[in-house]
Design an enzyme around this catalytic site. Structure first.
Site, PDB file in Angstrom:
ATOM      1  N   ARG A   1      -4.954 -25.513  56.511  1.00  0.00           N
ATOM      2  CA  ARG A   1      -6.127 -25.212  55.676  1.00  0.00           C
ATOM      3  C   ARG A   1      -7.173 -26.310  55.793  1.00  0.00           C
ATOM      4  O   ARG A   1      -6.879 -27.413  56.200  1.00  0.00           O
ATOM      5  CB  ARG A   1      -5.763 -25.207  54.185  1.00  0.00           C
ATOM      6  CG  ARG A   1      -4.785 -24.229  53.748  1.00  0.00           C
ATOM      7  CD  ARG A   1      -4.324 -24.564  52.330  1.00  0.00           C
ATOM      8  NE  ARG A   1      -5.387 -24.404  51.334  1.00  0.00           N
ATOM      9  CZ  ARG A   1      -5.187 -24.511  50.036  1.00  0.00           C
ATOM     10  NH1 ARG A   1      -3.996 -24.789  49.572  1.00  0.00           N
ATOM     11  NH2 ARG A   1      -6.187 -24.362  49.193  1.00  0.00           N
TER      12      ARG A   1
ATOM     13  N   SER B   1      -4.275  -1.269  33.628  1.00  0.00           N
ATOM     14  CA  SER B   1      -3.458  -0.456  32.732  1.00  0.00           C
ATOM     15  C   SER B   1      -4.298   0.477  31.877  1.00  0.00           C
ATOM     16  O   SER B   1      -3.767   1.403  31.269  1.00  0.00           O
ATOM     17  CB  SER B   1      -2.621  -1.353  31.817  1.00  0.00           C
ATOM     18  OG  SER B   1      -1.847  -2.227  32.577  1.00  0.00           O
TER      19      SER B   1
ATOM     20  N   GLU C   1      -3.267 -21.397  35.247  1.00  0.00           N
ATOM     21  CA  GLU C   1      -4.632 -20.972  35.563  1.00  0.00           C
ATOM     22  C   GLU C   1      -4.630 -19.747  36.482  1.00  0.00           C
ATOM     23  O   GLU C   1      -5.426 -18.831  36.305  1.00  0.00           O
ATOM     24  CB  GLU C   1      -5.392 -22.131  36.220  1.00  0.00           C
ATOM     25  CG  GLU C   1      -6.705 -21.776  36.871  1.00  0.00           C
ATOM     26  CD  GLU C   1      -7.783 -21.360  35.886  1.00  0.00           C
ATOM     27  OE1 GLU C   1      -7.646 -21.687  34.699  1.00  0.00           O
ATOM     28  OE2 GLU C   1      -8.741 -20.699  36.318  1.00  0.00           O
TER      29      GLU C   1
ATOM     30  N   ASP D   1     -17.793  -7.283  15.494  1.00  0.00           N
ATOM     31  CA  ASP D   1     -18.253  -8.249  16.499  1.00  0.00           C
ATOM     32  C   ASP D   1     -17.094  -9.202  16.758  1.00  0.00           C
ATOM     33  O   ASP D   1     -15.984  -8.983  16.280  1.00  0.00           O
ATOM     34  CB  ASP D   1     -19.491  -9.027  15.995  1.00  0.00           C
ATOM     35  CG  ASP D   1     -20.334  -9.541  17.160  1.00  0.00           C
ATOM     36  OD1 ASP D   1     -19.800 -10.344  17.936  1.00  0.00           O
ATOM     37  OD2 ASP D   1     -21.495  -9.120  17.301  1.00  0.00           O
TER      38      ASP D   1
ATOM     39  N   TRP E   1     -10.534 -27.881  45.796  1.00  0.00           N
ATOM     40  CA  TRP E   1     -10.637 -27.497  44.373  1.00  0.00           C
ATOM     41  C   TRP E   1      -9.484 -28.080  43.589  1.00  0.00           C
ATOM     42  O   TRP E   1      -9.508 -28.116  42.373  1.00  0.00           O
ATOM     43  CB  TRP E   1     -10.702 -25.982  44.216  1.00  0.00           C
ATOM     44  CG  TRP E   1      -9.376 -25.286  44.145  1.00  0.00           C
ATOM     45  CD1 TRP E   1      -8.568 -25.015  45.199  1.00  0.00           C
ATOM     46  CD2 TRP E   1      -8.704 -24.789  42.967  1.00  0.00           C
ATOM     47  NE1 TRP E   1      -7.434 -24.369  44.760  1.00  0.00           N
ATOM     48  CE2 TRP E   1      -7.490 -24.210  43.392  1.00  0.00           C
ATOM     49  CE3 TRP E   1      -9.012 -24.750  41.604  1.00  0.00           C
ATOM     50  CZ2 TRP E   1      -6.581 -23.629  42.513  1.00  0.00           C
ATOM     51  CZ3 TRP E   1      -8.098 -24.170  40.722  1.00  0.00           C
ATOM     52  CH2 TRP E   1      -6.901 -23.613  41.191  1.00  0.00           C
TER      53      TRP E   1
ATOM     54  N   LYS F   1       5.756  -4.438  35.923  1.00  0.00           N
ATOM     55  CA  LYS F   1       4.399  -3.916  35.784  1.00  0.00           C
ATOM     56  C   LYS F   1       4.073  -2.962  36.918  1.00  0.00           C
ATOM     57  O   LYS F   1       3.571  -1.851  36.700  1.00  0.00           O
ATOM     58  CB  LYS F   1       3.384  -5.055  35.773  1.00  0.00           C
ATOM     59  CG  LYS F   1       3.519  -5.894  34.554  1.00  0.00           C
ATOM     60  CD  LYS F   1       2.393  -6.887  34.468  1.00  0.00           C
ATOM     61  CE  LYS F   1       2.170  -7.268  33.044  1.00  0.00           C
ATOM     62  NZ  LYS F   1       1.350  -6.357  32.296  1.00  0.00           N
TER      63      LYS F   1
ATOM     64  N   TYR G   1      -2.520 -17.420  36.641  1.00  0.00           N
ATOM     65  CA  TYR G   1      -2.179 -16.222  35.853  1.00  0.00           C
ATOM     66  C   TYR G   1      -3.287 -15.877  34.881  1.00  0.00           C
ATOM     67  O   TYR G   1      -3.456 -14.718  34.514  1.00  0.00           O
ATOM     68  CB  TYR G   1      -0.820 -16.386  35.178  1.00  0.00           C
ATOM     69  CG  TYR G   1       0.265 -16.377  36.213  1.00  0.00           C
ATOM     70  CD1 TYR G   1       0.558 -15.200  36.901  1.00  0.00           C
ATOM     71  CD2 TYR G   1       0.918 -17.525  36.588  1.00  0.00           C
ATOM     72  CE1 TYR G   1       1.488 -15.182  37.919  1.00  0.00           C
ATOM     73  CE2 TYR G   1       1.857 -17.514  37.603  1.00  0.00           C
ATOM     74  CZ  TYR G   1       2.132 -16.345  38.275  1.00  0.00           C
ATOM     75  OH  TYR G   1       3.039 -16.342  39.287  1.00  0.00           O
TER      76      TYR G   1
ATOM     77  N   HIS H   1     -16.644 -23.717  47.030  1.00  0.00           N
ATOM     78  CA  HIS H   1     -16.273 -22.305  47.063  1.00  0.00           C
ATOM     79  C   HIS H   1     -15.115 -22.050  46.100  1.00  0.00           C
ATOM     80  O   HIS H   1     -15.187 -21.160  45.250  1.00  0.00           O
ATOM     81  CB  HIS H   1     -15.886 -21.904  48.491  1.00  0.00           C
ATOM     82  CG  HIS H   1     -15.121 -20.618  48.569  1.00  0.00           C
ATOM     83  ND1 HIS H   1     -15.689 -19.405  48.261  1.00  0.00           N
ATOM     84  CD2 HIS H   1     -13.829 -20.357  48.897  1.00  0.00           C
ATOM     85  CE1 HIS H   1     -14.781 -18.448  48.418  1.00  0.00           C
ATOM     86  NE2 HIS H   1     -13.636 -19.005  48.796  1.00  0.00           N
TER      87      HIS H   1
ATOM     88  N   HIS I   1       5.979 -25.606  42.381  1.00  0.00           N
ATOM     89  CA  HIS I   1       6.087 -24.876  43.650  1.00  0.00           C
ATOM     90  C   HIS I   1       4.875 -25.149  44.539  1.00  0.00           C
ATOM     91  O   HIS I   1       4.874 -24.774  45.700  1.00  0.00           O
ATOM     92  CB  HIS I   1       6.326 -23.379  43.449  1.00  0.00           C
ATOM     93  CG  HIS I   1       5.210 -22.636  42.791  1.00  0.00           C
ATOM     94  ND1 HIS I   1       5.421 -21.580  41.950  1.00  0.00           N
ATOM     95  CD2 HIS I   1       3.867 -22.760  42.856  1.00  0.00           C
ATOM     96  CE1 HIS I   1       4.274 -21.106  41.529  1.00  0.00           C
ATOM     97  NE2 HIS I   1       3.302 -21.802  42.057  1.00  0.00           N
ATOM     98  N   HIS I   2       3.858 -25.771  43.985  1.00  0.00           N
ATOM     99  CA  HIS I   2       2.732 -26.190  44.827  1.00  0.00           C
ATOM    100  C   HIS I   2       3.007 -27.550  45.465  1.00  0.00           C
ATOM    101  O   HIS I   2       2.182 -28.054  46.206  1.00  0.00           O
ATOM    102  CB  HIS I   2       1.454 -26.285  43.993  1.00  0.00           C
ATOM    103  CG  HIS I   2       1.034 -24.968  43.426  1.00  0.00           C
ATOM    104  ND1 HIS I   2       0.236 -24.091  44.116  1.00  0.00           N
ATOM    105  CD2 HIS I   2       1.328 -24.357  42.262  1.00  0.00           C
ATOM    106  CE1 HIS I   2       0.044 -23.004  43.383  1.00  0.00           C
ATOM    107  NE2 HIS I   2       0.698 -23.133  42.253  1.00  0.00           N
TER     108      HIS I   2
ATOM    109  N   THR J   1       6.725  -9.137  36.919  1.00  0.00           N
ATOM    110  CA  THR J   1       5.594  -8.580  37.655  1.00  0.00           C
ATOM    111  C   THR J   1       6.004  -7.244  38.279  1.00  0.00           C
ATOM    112  O   THR J   1       5.223  -6.292  38.309  1.00  0.00           O
ATOM    113  CB  THR J   1       5.113  -9.547  38.740  1.00  0.00           C
ATOM    114  OG1 THR J   1       5.071 -10.862  38.203  1.00  0.00           O
ATOM    115  CG2 THR J   1       3.730  -9.174  39.216  1.00  0.00           C
TER     116      THR J   1
ATOM    117  N   HIS K   1      -1.145 -23.888  37.695  1.00  0.00           N
ATOM    118  CA  HIS K   1      -0.405 -22.648  37.859  1.00  0.00           C
ATOM    119  C   HIS K   1      -0.702 -21.645  36.757  1.00  0.00           C
ATOM    120  O   HIS K   1      -1.064 -20.515  37.062  1.00  0.00           O
ATOM    121  CB  HIS K   1       1.094 -22.854  38.075  1.00  0.00           C
ATOM    122  CG  HIS K   1       1.686 -21.522  38.363  1.00  0.00           C
ATOM    123  ND1 HIS K   1       1.626 -20.939  39.601  1.00  0.00           N
ATOM    124  CD2 HIS K   1       2.179 -20.582  37.534  1.00  0.00           C
ATOM    125  CE1 HIS K   1       2.095 -19.713  39.520  1.00  0.00           C
ATOM    126  NE2 HIS K   1       2.440 -19.467  38.284  1.00  0.00           N
TER     127      HIS K   1
ATOM    128  N   SER L   1     -15.980 -25.051  26.857  1.00  0.00           N
ATOM    129  CA  SER L   1     -16.426 -23.671  26.742  1.00  0.00           C
ATOM    130  C   SER L   1     -15.245 -22.709  26.751  1.00  0.00           C
ATOM    131  O   SER L   1     -15.160 -21.794  25.925  1.00  0.00           O
ATOM    132  CB  SER L   1     -17.384 -23.366  27.901  1.00  0.00           C
ATOM    133  OG  SER L   1     -17.369 -22.004  28.219  1.00  0.00           O
ATOM    134  N   SER L   2     -14.311 -22.929  27.678  1.00  0.00           N
ATOM    135  CA  SER L   2     -13.155 -22.028  27.748  1.00  0.00           C
ATOM    136  C   SER L   2     -12.315 -22.089  26.486  1.00  0.00           C
ATOM    137  O   SER L   2     -11.815 -21.071  26.011  1.00  0.00           O
ATOM    138  CB  SER L   2     -12.245 -22.417  28.909  1.00  0.00           C
ATOM    139  OG  SER L   2     -12.849 -22.123  30.108  1.00  0.00           O
TER     140      SER L   2
END
Ligand code: HEA
Ligand code: HEA
Ligand code: CUA
Ligand SMILES: [Cu+2]
Lengths: 299, 516, 381
Positions: free
Chosen positions: B441, B259, B246, B96, B132, B322, B248, B67, B293-294, B319, B244, B160-161
């Site tokens: 979890r 926006s 990732e 293009d 994950w 924004k 963002y 998931h 922080h993880h 943030t 991390h 790919s990314s």
């Protein structure tokens, strides 16, 4: 970005989908192979993938020769190559980071004056190159992760000239100059000089790879293997990945050389294919300098 | 240059057109969203009541893992790339993407990568069951053999990314119409430019960490094994150095979409454009120095703990800028509440709530209680579902009339919004409570103490899922029929994409448009 | 089910606001809160609770302001109300204000957080040291310098998990042998793991530390109130991650010492038993108990296998005795799931379970192995 004519948007192309399939078969086959299967699928995929890439590059070259590529598109290629190299830098950064972490964080903790050492690894001292693993220090003969018998660091200052990594460094650094001379020659419209210097660069690349292979054979013969604890791990991973990149770089330069010698490609204003390969080569060289310092000298 | 799309299926296989590729990315992402959603429904069904009823614990872990992976890499990231493909060339006045063939390759790798990943579920020993975040050594020494396939799937997905990001950067830096200066670019383009940099910087690191796993598993290296001098925590450092940024990557393009939408429906220019650009860049920069922080509970030295706590808290500043800018854009506007606007407003509110819980998590001593509980699950679903998913939905409603030339059904859109909004809050809000009360979890079973809220969550999840099917129906029926949309679609919206006909012609700008 | 749905209705119709205003009150009552963090029974846990609530109220306050302005605009500045859009889109002053203000708020938040963290990290001058080891999927406790060592496993019966029996109050939060610690003493926890990463977490102590194989993490608690405190493993560690609870019993010093004495005696007795010769029946009875506690999850109630290989008819369990002892004492070389039990099973238990496996499930070998043989095997290694 002033009006430079129309940007070349290629027609439909079969390349991407075949490249994807080739890549997919390659990695699927590789995974199956590693899990105890046969290399057949991997080989098939790899050949397919290589063939697609080959024709992909040929087509791009043909388009360029046909004059389809305007200055703007060429700038796109420049950006793309630049950022591709940056992504490679980050890839190596992960491995250098791992080396840094092991030497400066995990080993001092395992071998330090603390509860980890006292309770779990008593007797282990942190010394780099790591010849005695924590497992050996704590568990003696029943240890499963053992250290190597030798390491690749230079022993004394005067033995430096018989020290293979020194010569490898010399070879690779020289090749960075020769590829630059090739570029200068091309800029001066000196195709002969270009072919010569580029040829020398390719030769130096191959020599480097030979020396590297010799070093590995020596290492394995003297019982320094990839599974020999932190030293074996970092030594082979860093030099191995670098070696892989040198192989690719040499191959790219070789192709450029053949294009120039056999087909007469490249002129002083149209030589991006060569330039891209040469940037890559400089990058590989810079990585080696990092390796030389962090793996060999401080090793 | 051919002038229309080719006929038949080969159009999709061989295409070099950014709109085709964008559409494929979007459809692929939606399919993955449903698949990831089905996995989520398995999770929620098992958690409906205490006790084991539907799946075995081992399979439950595979569901959780898949998931997370499918949603992050299969649903959210490709959706943003799809929107980038469709919109960036149109927004910049470009013909293009910069490298159209590579563009198609970036896309076509994905279906294969995910086929490979999902196929592991059917292999002996089962699929990835280590979360994950695949922490070693659970994902190395103790992993099922299919982990090798998982590793290679991650490798090609990463390729790919990286190619996709290179393409986006080259397009933005090189393909702008004359006069389209950087500070005139729509924010969506800006956020994607910065996101693409993040991607190029961290995807190779992910590739690096899975490579280390591969070596530990098959070649006996000791990266993550203390016996040889390595450290399982090294895995976490490398993973989160990727992980991390990732997260963002999954929110910056969302900021761009919102926006674009809020000014349109507030009928007022975006407040503080340049500060938005700087804030995005600051978030991106900070995202590289907060990863640990993880890992507050892994036993970092206290100095590290403090550094990562302070750095993480700092992210609230840009943030906040924004959020304040969006609110001020609405202030003294002349607002209407079409579906895209509803989703955007919900985005601002719910994302902020998710941000608040993020800030609480950043307080290291408190994180000792929050870590690895459902409080964290609540946090990240608040930033991801009403964050990433709502912004994508908003973008789809907003630009769909431009893509296909037909107007979607507004009533159905609004109903879908309310269903989704309610479903989402019912699903994820109670997770804050069970988390604080002590439910960890990644467990298939729990004490009755947590039963009520879990049951509510599960019911919400099914409601939310139903809302997604409604979105699917609305989109398909809009494409098939639906009344014609005008070229501008909305009232005086800003941006080059609204200057071309609806549906946008197959090749938009063969000559660069004039820029005011 | 009906009752659950009833309670559910209550929840569904409880407005969120009520819940916010009640949060503090509920948490302060002795009952555990279903919606908030426990205050806990150590100075650190109370600190952490305070931090948590402070953060929460800051967020509420900021939320009220931000969402207040937003809803105000949404209600007043809507087109259907005839609002005309103004055209302002920049204000350096505002931008600076809302950059600086949050920054200041963050500093105010960071100060107490820093001091709590410093306290939490100070593991010096402990009075009791316990080494906590995570295993797939149970905990091992060893009192340093006390010669006391034992394992703590989930004691919830399988029938409850599979809904064949009503669930007890402490469903999934109960163990056969809890960790016992004295109150008002600084107890240091030295957390590590034998296999994958686990995390030892007791909410009431505000202690959560990852158990990392090969490394030791330190933490501490000074429990102020006697009682039984329940927690869980908080890091995904494989199949039974949800089934390895932590139970800590905090008792008065005297009680603790009495318990420790008993434990030491028991350990001595086990040593004695190791030298005793048992009959086949004795071993089989005890072996069945061990099997059903430690092995059944992977090898099945009838030895039919599952995650692990079948024991019924297994070449090892019916063949060479040394190989059988070896796989249990040292684990399997091929599959880490079959862990080494040399530390976790006593010699008596090992002998019993082996004898049981060789005589149950149709493996009627009639073989007997004595604890002393196991001891010799271990020492020979
Ligand atoms: C889109 C994805 C996304 C985003 C945007 C964020 C945003 C943030 N996240 Fe989150 N996070 C995740 C996705 C995301 N996160 C995921 C997936 C995980 C779990 C991974 C896993 O373990 O599986 C996670 C986990 C996670 C943790 C680890 C928890 C743990 O495992 O113990 C932490 C800890 O610090 C954290 C913090 C933050 C912070 C501080 C922000 C900040 O960026 C938030 C900033 C926003 C605001 C604060 C609100 C708006 C601001 C204002 C209105 C200004 C004024 C405010 C103040 C001054 C308070 N996140
Ligand atoms: C962008 C990312 C994203 C998104 C959108 C979601 C969406 C959802 N997630 Fe989650 N989630 C994660 C990212 C995401 N998630 C991550 C990273 C984790 C951590 C994983 C880990 O611990 O390793 C996680 C973990 C996670 C957990 C914790 C699992 C655990 O700890 O064991 C739960 C539990 O409830 C959950 C629930 C949900 C639900 C109900 C949704 C819903 O929003 C989903 C709604 C969608 C649908 C319901 C689909 C609709 C489809 C149908 C109705 C069927 C139609 C079918 C066909 C047509 C074929 N997610
Ligand atoms: Cu042990 Cu989770
Ligand atoms: Cu993070």
């Amino acid at each position: 970005m002033s009006g430079e004519g129309t940007y070349y948007v290629p027609e439909q192309s079969k390349l991407p989908i075949f490249a994807s399939i080739g890549l997919f078969i390659t990695v699927y086959g590789a995974a199956g192979w590693l899990n105890g299967g046969t290399p057949t699928l991997f080989t098939v995929g790899f050949i397919m993938f290589a063939m697609v890439l080959w024709s992909w590059f040929s087509i791009v070259i043909k388009e360029n020769l046909a004059g389809l590529n305007d200055a703007q598109l060429k700038r796109s290629y420049v950006w793309a190559m630049g950022w591709f190299i940056f992504s490679e830098v980050m890839f190596f950064a992960a491995f250098f980071g791992a080396l840094y972490y092991m030497r400066n964080i995990s080993l001092p903790e395992l071998g330090g004056d603390n509860t980890t050492n006292e309770i779990l690894w008593s007797g282990f001292k942190e010394v780099w190159p790591l010849m005695v693993t924590p497992d050996m220090a704590a568990n003696g003969t029943s240890a499963t992760v053992v250290g190597p018998d030798i390491n690749m660091s230079v022993t004394t200052a005067d033995s430096i000239f018989t020290w293979l990594p020194f010569w490898n460094t010399a070879v690779l650094l020289t090749s960075s100059f020769t590829v630059h001379f090739a570029h200068t020659a091309l800029k001066n419209n000196n195709k002969k000089g270009f072919n010569l210097w580029l040829g020398i660069t390719v030769a130096l690349g191959i020599i480097f790879l030979f020396l590297q292979a010799a070093e590995y054979i020596h290492a394995y013969a003297e019982n320094l293997k990839i599974h020999h604890g932190a030293y074996g791990t970092t030594f082979f991973m860093l030099t191995g990945f670098h070696g892989l990149h040198v192989t690719m770089g040499t191959f790219m330069l070789l192709v450029m050389w053949l294009r120039s010698v056999l087909k007469g490609h490249f002129s002083h204003e149209d030589c991006f294919g060569f330039e891209a390969a040469s940037w890559y080569w400089h990058f590989v060289d810079v990585v080696w300098v990092g390796l030389f310092i962090f793996v060999y000298i401080l090793g | 240059m051919a002038h229309g799309p080719a006929k038949g299926f080969s159009r999709w296989l061989y295409t070099t057109n950014h709109k085709d590729i964008g559409s494929m990315y979007l459809w692929f992402s939606f399919a993955m969203f449903l698949l990831g959603g089905v996995f989520a429904l398995v999770i929620r069904a098992e958690l409906f009541e205490p006790g084991l009823q539907i799946v075995e614990p081992g399979f439950f872990n595979q569901m959780t893992t898949m998931h997370g992976l499918v949603m992050v890499f299969g649903a959210v990231m490709p959706a943003f790339v799809g929107l980038a493909n469709w919109m960036i060339p149109m927004m910049l006045g470009a013909p293009d993407m910069a490298l159209p063939r590579m563009n198609n390759w970036s896309f076509w790798i994905l279906p294969f990568a995910f086929a490979m990943m999902v196929s592991t579920l059917f292999m002996e020993g089962g699929g990835p069951n280590f979360g994950w975040t695949f922490y070693a050594p659970l994902s190395t020494t103790y992993a099922p053999p299919s982990v090798t396939f998982f590793i290679f799937a991650v490798h090609i997905m990463g390729a790919s990314s990286i190619m996709g990001s290179i393409n986006i950067i080259a397009t933005i830096l090189n393909m702008r119409a004359p006069g389209m200066t950087l500070m005139k670019m729509p924010l969506f383009v800006w956020t994607w430019l910065i996101t693409a940099y993040l991607l190029i910087a961290v995807m190779p690191v992910l590739a690096g960490v899975v490579t280390m796993m591969l070596m530990d598993i098959h070649f006996g290296t000791s990266f993550f094994d203390a016996a040889g001098g390595g450290d399982p925590v090294l895995f976490q450092h490398v993973f989160w150095f990727f992980g991390h940024p990732e997260v963002y990557i999954m929110i910056l393009p969302a900021f761009g979409i919102v926006s674009a939408i809020i000014p349109t429906f507030a009928r007022k220019p975006l407040f503080g454009y340049s500060s938005m650009v700087y804030a995005t860049a600051s978030i991106a920069f900070l995202s590289f120095i907060v990863w640990a922080h993880h890992m507050f509970t892994v036993g970092l030295p206290i100095a590290g703990e403090l550094f990562f706590m302070y750095a993480t808290m700092l992210i609230a500043v840009p943030t906040g800028v924004k959020v304040f800018n969006w609110v001020t854009t609405m202030f003294r506007g002349s607002m209407t509440f079409e579906t895209p606007m509803l989703f955007s407003i919900a985005f601002v509110i719910l994302f902020t709530i998710g941000g608040f819980s993020g800030l609480m998590l950043a307080i290291a001593p408190a994180d000792f209680q929050y870590h690895d509980t459902y409080f964290v699950v609540a946090h990240f679903h608040y930033v991801l579902v009403p964050g990433a998913i709502f912004s994508i939905t908003a973008g789809v409603y907003y630009w769909l009339p431009k893509w296909c030339g037909n107007m979607y059904n507004e009533t159905m859109g609004k109903v879908q919004f309310w269903l989704a909004f309610i479903g989402l809050n019912v699903t994820f809000f109670p997770m804050h409570f069970v988390g604080l009360a002590g439910m960890q979890r990644r467990v298939p079973d729990y004490n009755q103490f947590f039963a009520d809220f879990n049951m509510i969550s599960s019911m919400g999840a099914f409601l939310f899922g139903a809302a997604q099917l409604m979105l699917l129906y609305n989109v398909i029926s809009t494409i098939m029929s639906g009344k014609k949309a005008t070229d501008e679609v909305w009232e005086d919206p800003e941006g080059l994409e609204w200057t071309v006909p609806s549906p946008a012609p197959y090749h938009t700008f063969s000559t660069p448009p004039p820029i005011k | 089910m009906l009752i659950t749905i009833n309670r559910l209705m209550v929840w569904l119709f409880t407005p969120a606001l009520l819940l916010l205003s009640n949060a503090q009150a509920i948490a302060q009552s002795a009952e555990r809160s279903t919606i908030n963090m426990p205050i806990g029974v150590t100075p650190v846990s109370q600190d952490v609770y305070g931090l948590h609530m402070t953060m929460f109220w800051w967020c509420v306050a900021i939320g009220v302001v931000v969402f207040g302005v937003m809803f105000y605009s949404m209600i007043v500045h809507r087109k259907s109300n005839g609002a005309k859009a103004s055209n302002f889109h920049d204000s350096l002053g505002l931008e600076i204000a809302w950059t600086v203000l949050p920054f200041v708020i963050l500093i105010i938040m960071a100060i107490p957080a820093t001091s709590s963290l410093v306290k939490l990290y100070d593991t010096s001058e402990s009075e009791v040291d316990v080494v906590i080891t995570g295993y797939q999927w149970y905990w091992g406790y060893e009192y340093l310098d006390q010669d006391v060592k034992f394992f703590s496993r989930l004691s919830t019966p399988q029938e409850q998990i599979y809904n064949q029996a009503p669930k007890g109050e402490n469903y999934l939060l109960e163990v056969d042998e809890p960790l016992v610690i004295p109150i008002n003493k600084k107890v240091r926890f030295l957390v590590t793991s034998n296999d994958v990463i686990h995390a030892w977490w007791v909410p009431d102590l505000a202690v959560k530390r990852d158990a990392i194989p090969g490394y030791i993490n330190e933490s501490w608690a000074r429990v102020e109130k006697p009682g039984t405190y329940r927690g869980v493993c908080a890091e995904l560690c494989g199949k039974d991650h949800g089934f390895m609870p932590v139970v800590v019993k905090a008792v008065e010093q005297e009680e603790y010492e009495a318990w420790l004495g008993e434990r030491r005696e028991a350990a001595a007795k086990i040593k004695e038993l190791t030298n005793k010769t048992f009959s086949l029946d004795e071993l089989v009875v005890q072996g069945e108990a061990v099997y059903n506690k430690a092995c059944v999850a992977c090898h099945g109630a009838n030895g039919e296998g599952g995650v692990g290989k079948a024991i019924a008819g297994s070449p090892i369990a019916t063949g060479d005795m040394a190989a059988h002892i070896d796989i249990i004492v040292n684990g399997s070389k091929n599959n880490p799931l079959m862990a080494a039990y040399k530390e976790t099973l006593s010699e008596v238990d090992t002998a019993a379970v082996i004898t049981y496996q060789r005589n149950a499930f149709g493996n009627n070998t009639g073989d007997v192995v004595q604890p002393i043989d196991i001891l010799k095997f271990k020492q020979g290694k």
